[in-house]
Design an enzyme around this catalytic site. Structure first.
Site, PDB file in Angstrom:
ATOM      1  N   ALA A  15     -54.239  33.211  19.712  1.00 12.68           N
ATOM      2  CA  ALA A  15     -55.069  32.011  19.879  1.00 12.68           C
ATOM      3  C   ALA A  15     -55.617  31.553  18.525  1.00 12.68           C
ATOM      4  O   ALA A  15     -55.556  30.361  18.192  1.00 12.68           O
ATOM      5  CB  ALA A  15     -56.211  32.287  20.860  1.00 12.68           C
ATOM      6  N   LYS A  39     -61.236  41.871  12.023  1.00  8.54           N
ATOM      7  CA  LYS A  39     -61.755  43.230  11.827  1.00  8.54           C
ATOM      8  C   LYS A  39     -60.626  44.255  11.765  1.00  8.54           C
ATOM      9  O   LYS A  39     -60.839  45.391  11.355  1.00  8.54           O
ATOM     10  CB  LYS A  39     -62.761  43.595  12.923  1.00  8.54           C
ATOM     11  CG  LYS A  39     -62.197  43.704  14.324  1.00  8.54           C
ATOM     12  CD  LYS A  39     -63.261  44.122  15.330  1.00  8.54           C
ATOM     13  CE  LYS A  39     -62.683  44.189  16.733  1.00  8.54           C
ATOM     14  NZ  LYS A  39     -63.655  44.574  17.744  1.00  8.54           N
ATOM     15  N   GLN A  51     -46.679  42.226  26.695  1.00  8.01           N
ATOM     16  CA  GLN A  51     -45.281  42.527  27.043  1.00  8.01           C
ATOM     17  C   GLN A  51     -44.638  41.339  27.757  1.00  8.01           C
ATOM     18  O   GLN A  51     -43.608  40.824  27.368  1.00  8.01           O
ATOM     19  CB  GLN A  51     -45.222  43.744  27.969  1.00  8.01           C
ATOM     20  CG  GLN A  51     -45.654  45.032  27.316  1.00  8.01           C
ATOM     21  CD  GLN A  51     -45.599  46.219  28.268  1.00  8.01           C
ATOM     22  OE1 GLN A  51     -45.322  46.073  29.453  1.00  8.01           O
ATOM     23  NE2 GLN A  51     -45.872  47.400  27.745  1.00  8.01           N
ATOM     24  N   HIS A 238     -54.851  45.609  35.695  1.00  2.40           N
ATOM     25  CA  HIS A 238     -53.393  45.567  35.835  1.00  2.40           C
ATOM     26  C   HIS A 238     -53.001  46.724  36.754  1.00  2.40           C
ATOM     27  O   HIS A 238     -53.469  47.851  36.555  1.00  2.40           O
ATOM     28  CB  HIS A 238     -52.712  45.712  34.476  1.00  2.40           C
ATOM     29  CG  HIS A 238     -51.270  45.306  34.510  1.00  2.40           C
ATOM     30  ND1 HIS A 238     -50.313  46.055  35.145  1.00  2.40           N
ATOM     31  CD2 HIS A 238     -50.637  44.223  34.016  1.00  2.40           C
ATOM     32  CE1 HIS A 238     -49.139  45.443  35.031  1.00  2.40           C
ATOM     33  NE2 HIS A 238     -49.314  44.323  34.345  1.00  2.40           N
ATOM     34  N   ARG A 285     -52.346  40.225  41.302  1.00  2.00           N
ATOM     35  CA  ARG A 285     -52.740  41.539  40.756  1.00  2.00           C
ATOM     36  C   ARG A 285     -53.916  42.178  41.481  1.00  2.00           C
ATOM     37  O   ARG A 285     -53.938  43.393  41.660  1.00  2.00           O
ATOM     38  CB  ARG A 285     -53.066  41.405  39.263  1.00  2.00           C
ATOM     39  CG  ARG A 285     -51.821  41.276  38.465  1.00  2.00           C
ATOM     40  CD  ARG A 285     -52.047  41.388  36.999  1.00  2.00           C
ATOM     41  NE  ARG A 285     -50.749  41.125  36.379  1.00  2.00           N
ATOM     42  CZ  ARG A 285     -50.573  40.688  35.154  1.00  2.00           C
ATOM     43  NH1 ARG A 285     -51.617  40.477  34.376  1.00  2.00           N
ATOM     44  NH2 ARG A 285     -49.370  40.478  34.687  1.00  2.00           N
ATOM     45  N   HIS A 346     -57.582  45.160  32.311  1.00  2.90           N
ATOM     46  CA  HIS A 346     -56.530  44.461  31.562  1.00  2.90           C
ATOM     47  C   HIS A 346     -56.994  43.136  30.971  1.00  2.90           C
ATOM     48  O   HIS A 346     -56.635  42.811  29.852  1.00  2.90           O
ATOM     49  CB  HIS A 346     -55.357  44.232  32.523  1.00  2.90           C
ATOM     50  CG  HIS A 346     -54.141  43.627  31.900  1.00  2.90           C
ATOM     51  ND1 HIS A 346     -53.471  44.233  30.857  1.00  2.90           N
ATOM     52  CD2 HIS A 346     -53.451  42.483  32.175  1.00  2.90           C
ATOM     53  CE1 HIS A 346     -52.413  43.484  30.526  1.00  2.90           C
ATOM     54  NE2 HIS A 346     -52.403  42.414  31.302  1.00  2.90           N
ATOM     55  N   ARG A 381     -56.332  35.997  37.268  1.00  2.00           N
ATOM     56  CA  ARG A 381     -55.413  35.262  36.392  1.00  2.00           C
ATOM     57  C   ARG A 381     -53.976  35.456  36.846  1.00  2.00           C
ATOM     58  O   ARG A 381     -53.544  36.592  37.074  1.00  2.00           O
ATOM     59  CB  ARG A 381     -55.572  35.773  34.956  1.00  2.00           C
ATOM     60  CG  ARG A 381     -54.591  35.173  33.975  1.00  2.00           C
ATOM     61  CD  ARG A 381     -54.823  35.721  32.594  1.00  2.00           C
ATOM     62  NE  ARG A 381     -54.561  37.138  32.518  1.00  2.00           N
ATOM     63  CZ  ARG A 381     -53.377  37.682  32.226  1.00  2.00           C
ATOM     64  NH1 ARG A 381     -52.335  36.907  31.991  1.00  2.00           N
ATOM     65  NH2 ARG A 381     -53.234  38.988  32.168  1.00  2.00           N
TER      66      ARG A 381
HETATM   67  C1  SIN Z   1     -47.376  42.214  32.114  1.00  2.00           C
HETATM   68  O1  SIN Z   1     -46.365  42.144  31.422  1.00  2.00           O
HETATM   69  O2  SIN Z   1     -47.378  42.745  33.228  1.00  2.00           O
HETATM   70  C2  SIN Z   1     -48.664  41.655  31.569  1.00  2.00           C
HETATM   71  C3  SIN Z   1     -48.569  40.216  31.370  1.00  2.00           C
HETATM   72  C4  SIN Z   1     -49.894  39.547  31.536  1.00  2.00           C
HETATM   73  O3  SIN Z   1     -50.916  40.223  31.612  1.00  2.00           O
HETATM   74  O4  SIN Z   1     -49.924  38.330  31.656  1.00  2.00           O
END
Ligand code: SIN
Length: 528
Positions: A15, A39, A51, A238, A285, A346, A381
């Site tokens: 960002a 930092k 990922q 996650h 999620r 996460h 999200r």
């Molecule tokens: C993931 O690859 O499962 C994480 C991707 C994300 O948090 O948007």
């Protein structure tokens, strides 16, 4: 003679770098100096470790309305629908922009972008670079940052405070106070515009997929300066972090692995998501994390299994080389071995409240990426919408920055105190941090109860009473700086959760009847 616009960006992840590049690209001959204060190196940022990829409606069969619908469904109506539409609509353009900068994304045999599927998406729409998308985007942005002479990076700067001047409607952010982590000097940096892009706060919990630096610095500084927040109750866990039994940062097993066919099964072989949600293993999620938590409580195990057998050893290694390497380090071969996984903190869905241009409630202060809350995510999200947001909103923030009136030259940076860094961490800080993360994990995690939230607040109060006097004595260790910020964010999350009377998204209030049978301690969650 025209003034140079002075801009400070706190945080050097995607960002922050994207904003800096966009702002410089829009300078059009105007004078500009951007300093990115960081930092740690970008390799230690959440961005670098991302990922999954970037969610974007890239093909005719996947109209952008469907991406909007999925984002709103996962956010359970707490999103800002206008922001959702605006961000989603710009997705294809930002992907084309990254490709133009030289980013490589996976393609199928016909040359079309390969789109992965992740949780909450009803279609495959995640553009990715194998399982190292963050690293690839960082690569191209870092190159652009190096190529643009008006952008400079100042390393080892731990920003501890925002500087403001004026009162009421005339109050604005004019800079930051930072500790130089090499010398211990306290430095004030001034600017016409300050951008917070400091990332998340996964370190609030005992297990997190976030790197060590995810201590909520930007959110905490903003709160201390009086900036408004939004949606702080919503912390995403996650579902599938690799279980190792060791607290701290845990390896992520991308949701794309389930998108490719892997399935969650309990330690007794029971499919975890059977009958839980129509989208099964690719449900949003918060649904999957909660189902895993319930299964862990039911069986008394500290993990469930992810069976990547349907993907196969060779395909897994080719498509998910990073995760395969992570598993290899713990002696596991995905496709052959069942992978022990558990939920881990996460993503902070809430943050400093911003408009769709990244502007906070304090003039002169912007927030971008995970430390911000633009209203895109709502109560949970949608997977891979965070990189999308980190690519879209900074571009809009850069456009708006050029409207800033810079009536006078910003003062030069100055050292205001020498060598404030405590060489040895105070022992109490380590113990207090452990107590905080334990309370947050037990009471403010996947499953919450009102009395648990109240008990977490008591722990936060008690730790503050012990630790803040050490801060005021002005010998600061990095661990103390982290804890001071974590405390602010912990309070904000917990108080926001106490103000949510019913379950929504990631905020789940336990029913009066607990799960089948209680258990002493669950990593990444809470039962009492
Ligand atoms: C993931 O690859 O499962 C994480 C991707 C994300 O948090 O948007």
């Amino acid at each position: 003679m025209s003034l140079t616009l002075e801009v400070l960006v706190v945080g050097g992840g995607i960002a922050g770098m994207n904003y800096a590049v966009q702002l410089a690209d829009k300078a059009g001959g105007r004078k500009l100096r951007i300093r990115i204060l960081s930092k740690a190196t970008v390799h230690e940022s959440s961005s670098f470790h991302a990922q999954g990829g970037v969610a974007a409606a890239m093909c005719a069969e996947d109209p952008f309305e469907d991406h909007v619908r999925d984002t709103l469904a996962v956010g359970e109506g707490r999103n800002d629908a206008d922001v959702v539409r605006l961000v989603v609509k710009e997705g294809p353009a930002v992907i084309r922009g990254l490709i133009g900068l030289g980013a490589h994304f996976d393609r199928d045999r016909g040359g079309a972008l390969h789109l992965a599927r992740e949780g909450g998406h009803r279609a495959a729409r995640v553009v990715h670079h194998r399982d190292r998308t963050g690293e690839e985007i960082v690569r191209v942005l870092q190159q652009r940052v190096r190529d643009i002479p008006v952008i400079g990076t100042v390393m080892d700067q731990r920003v501890i405070e925002l500087l403001t001047e004026g009162e009421g409607a005339y109050r604005r952010c004019i800079g930051v106070r930072a500790v130089d982590l090499r010398t211990g000097d306290v430095v004030e940096h001034f600017a016409h515009v300050v951008i917070l892009a400091t990332g998340g706060a996964g370190r609030l919990f005992e297990h997190t997929t976030n790197p060590a630096g995810a201590t909520g610095d930007g959110v905490a500084m903003g709160i201390r300066a009086g900036a408004l927040t939004r949606d702080m109750a919503f912390v995403q866990f996650h579902p599938t972090a690799l279980f190792t039994g060791v607290p701290g940062t845990v390896g992520l097993v991308s949701e794309a692995v389930r998108g490719a066919g892997a399935r969650l099964i309990g330690i007794t072989g029971r499919p975890v998501m059977a009958g839980v949600h129509p989208m099964g293993d690719l449900a949003p999620r918060h649904i999957v994390a909660r189902a895993i938590h319930r299964e862990m409580v039911r069986t008394g195990a500290r993990y469930v299994h992810l069976d990547a057998g349907p993907i196969g050893i060779e395909r897994f290694r080719a498509e998910f080389p990073g995760i395969a390497a992570l598993c290899r380090d713990t002696g596991l071969l995905p496709g052959r071995d069942l992978l022990p996984v558990m939920p881990a903190a996460h993503y902070l869905c809430g943050g400093l409240r911003t408009d769709s241009h990244g502007r906070t409630s304090i003039p002169g202060l912007y927030a971008l990426g995970e430390c911000a809350c633009s209203g895109l995510h709502g109560a949970d999200r949608l997977a891979s919408n965070s990189l999308l947001e980190a690519l879209v909103i900074p571009r809009r923030a850069a456009e708006t920055t050029w409207e800033t009136r810079a009536p006078a030259a910003a003062p030069a940076s100055q050292v205001i105190a020498r060598d404030r860094l405590a060489k040895r961490p105070v022992e109490i800080v380590g113990r207090a941090t452990a107590a905080l993360t334990h309370a947050m994990t037990m009471h403010v995690g996947i499953v919450r109860k009102t009395e648990g939230l109240e008990s977490a607040l008591r722990v936060i109060n008690c730790i503050e009473r012990q630790v803040l006097p050490i801060w005021h004595r002005r010998r600061w260790s990095p661990a103390l700086m982290d804890l001071r910020d974590l405390l602010v964010v912990a309070r904000s999350v917990t108080e926001a959760a106490l103000h949510e009377p019913v379950s929504v998204g990631t905020h789940f209030l336990e029913e009066p009847e607990p799960y089948d049978r209680p258990m002493a301690h669950i990593p990444g969650g809470s039962i009492n």
